[in-house]
Design a protein around this motif. Structure first.
Motif, mmCIF file in Angstrom:
data_model
loop_
_atom_site.group_PDB
_atom_site.id
_atom_site.type_symbol
_atom_site.label_atom_id
_atom_site.label_comp_id
_atom_site.label_asym_id
_atom_site.label_seq_id
_atom_site.Cartn_x
_atom_site.Cartn_y
_atom_site.Cartn_z
ATOM 1 N N GLY A 37 0.878 -1.295 0.205
ATOM 2 C CA GLY A 37 -0.061 0.102 0.093
ATOM 3 C C GLY A 37 0.835 1.318 0.040
ATOM 4 O O GLY A 37 0.399 2.193 -0.778
ATOM 5 N N GLY A 38 1.802 1.270 1.049
ATOM 6 C CA GLY A 38 3.004 2.413 0.884
ATOM 7 C C GLY A 38 3.402 2.637 -0.442
ATOM 8 O O GLY A 38 3.455 3.980 -0.890
ATOM 9 N N ILE A 39 4.098 1.834 -1.113
ATOM 10 C CA ILE A 39 4.950 1.954 -2.127
ATOM 11 C C ILE A 39 3.966 2.376 -3.361
ATOM 12 O O ILE A 39 4.211 3.035 -4.246
ATOM 13 C CB ILE A 39 5.531 0.606 -2.632
ATOM 14 N N SER A 40 2.775 1.831 -3.283
ATOM 15 C CA SER A 40 1.604 2.144 -4.299
ATOM 16 C C SER A 40 1.322 3.635 -4.191
ATOM 17 O O SER A 40 1.246 4.288 -5.351
ATOM 18 C CB SER A 40 0.441 1.174 -4.313
ATOM 19 N N ALA A 41 1.063 3.942 -2.981
ATOM 20 C CA ALA A 41 0.609 5.407 -2.784
ATOM 21 C C ALA A 41 1.903 6.265 -3.281
ATOM 22 O O ALA A 41 1.805 7.418 -4.095
ATOM 23 C CB ALA A 41 0.329 5.587 -1.117
ATOM 24 N N ILE A 42 3.144 5.980 -2.794
ATOM 25 C CA ILE A 42 4.253 6.784 -3.319
ATOM 26 C C ILE A 42 4.467 6.725 -4.871
ATOM 27 O O ILE A 42 4.564 7.937 -5.507
ATOM 28 C CB ILE A 42 5.398 6.210 -2.846
ATOM 29 N N PHE A 43 4.254 5.650 -5.625
ATOM 30 C CA PHE A 43 4.249 5.558 -6.929
ATOM 31 C C PHE A 43 3.144 6.324 -7.762
ATOM 32 O O PHE A 43 3.005 7.130 -8.547
ATOM 33 C CB PHE A 43 4.277 4.069 -7.558
ATOM 34 N N ASN A 44 1.886 6.365 -7.220
ATOM 35 C CA ASN A 44 0.625 7.160 -7.572
ATOM 36 C C ASN A 44 0.639 8.260 -7.486
ATOM 37 O O ASN A 44 0.262 8.946 -8.430
ATOM 38 C CB ASN A 44 -0.582 6.452 -7.015
ATOM 39 N N SER A 45 1.781 9.027 -6.570
ATOM 40 C CA SER A 45 1.685 10.241 -6.418
ATOM 41 C C SER A 45 2.706 10.913 -7.505
ATOM 42 O O SER A 45 2.620 12.085 -7.813
ATOM 43 C CB SER A 45 2.363 10.567 -5.004
ATOM 44 N N MET A 46 3.445 10.104 -8.041
ATOM 45 C CA MET A 46 4.405 10.409 -9.041
ATOM 46 C C MET A 46 3.783 10.221 -10.508
ATOM 47 O O MET A 46 4.172 10.982 -11.362
ATOM 48 C CB MET A 46 5.773 9.669 -9.264
ATOM 49 N N TRP A 47 3.134 9.104 -10.855
ATOM 50 C CA TRP A 47 2.630 8.676 -11.964
ATOM 51 C C TRP A 47 1.153 8.273 -11.516
ATOM 52 O O TRP A 47 0.701 7.264 -11.231
ATOM 53 C CB TRP A 47 3.237 7.661 -12.610
ATOM 54 N N GLU A 48 0.309 9.324 -11.674
ATOM 55 C CA GLU A 48 -1.218 9.029 -11.525
ATOM 56 C C GLU A 48 -1.756 8.002 -12.261
ATOM 57 O O GLU A 48 -1.473 8.157 -13.456
ATOM 58 C CB GLU A 48 -2.121 10.483 -11.510
#
Length: 205
Positions: free
Chosen positions: A58-69
């Motif tokens: 969940g954490g890594i997904s949130a980080i990646f999604n903040s950079m590439w929506e």
């Protein structure tokens, strides 16, 4: 289903609190090793692994999604597609393992693990410039991470087939019910690995 339910619950917490990704990864790896080397499967330890691994996912997904929506949605559907196709081919009898291929895949996995650890070390000490370390290097204009990503998706799919065959063999031989948790653990480890690799592959692309 119970294990993946716990994993998703942990992922929701990790999505809200991305800082928990690193602790989740470290504790998850420790619990994974404990479960791998434990002779008797432990439902509690496997569910604990699922929870902490969920924090990481969940954490890594949130980080990646903040950079590439939108990248997480693509990674989820990509993961489900690979699982679906692999399961269909397995049930239809068109995708099976072999002793020789098992050895090749195991060697490839160990090699990839060594590469990943080396790459992580180089990134930690600032020896590489790219965001993904050595994976950012280009070969004939194609990032190394893309080539490796495609290869690793195949390795993960093959690992899923190994998991399916192990469970099938356990059922046919009448293995004790508790070993169902071992089967769940194997599938969960493979699916998480597959998802993270697809997420990184999409990020590099």
């Amino acid at each position: 289903l119970i294990a993946f339910g716990v994993l998703l619950a942990g992922a929701l917490v990790g999505w809200v609190f991305p800082a928990l990704a690193i602790p989740g990864l470290i504790i998850g790896l420790v619990l994974a090793l404990v479960n791998i080397f434990k002779k008797q499967p432990s439902r509690g330890l496997i569910l604990a692994y699922a929870g902490f691994e969920g924090l990481f996912v969940g954490g890594i997904s949130a980080i990646f999604n903040s950079m590439w929506e939108g990248i997480v949605t693509q990674a989820v559907f990509g993961t489900l597609a690979v699982i679906g196709v692999t399961l269909f081919l397995f049930l239809s009898g068109k995708f099976r393992t072999s002793p020789r291929m098992n050895r090749i895949v195991m060697v490839a996995m160990v090699g990839y693990l060594v590469f990943s650890l080396t790459n992580f070390g180089l990134m930690m000490f600032g020896a590489t410039d790219g965001m993904f370390g050595l994976r950012s290097m280009e070969i004939f204009g194609i990032p190394l991470g893309v080539v490796l990503g495609i290869l690793v998706v195949f390795l993960a799919a093959y690992s899923l087939v190994m998991d399916f065959e192990s469970i099938k063999a356990g059922v046919e031989r009448g293995a004790p019910r508790v070993y169902g948790w071992q089967g769940a653990f194997g599938i969960m480890v493979t699916v998480v690995w597959l998802y993270v690799e697809i997420l990184r592959l999409l990020a590099i692309l």
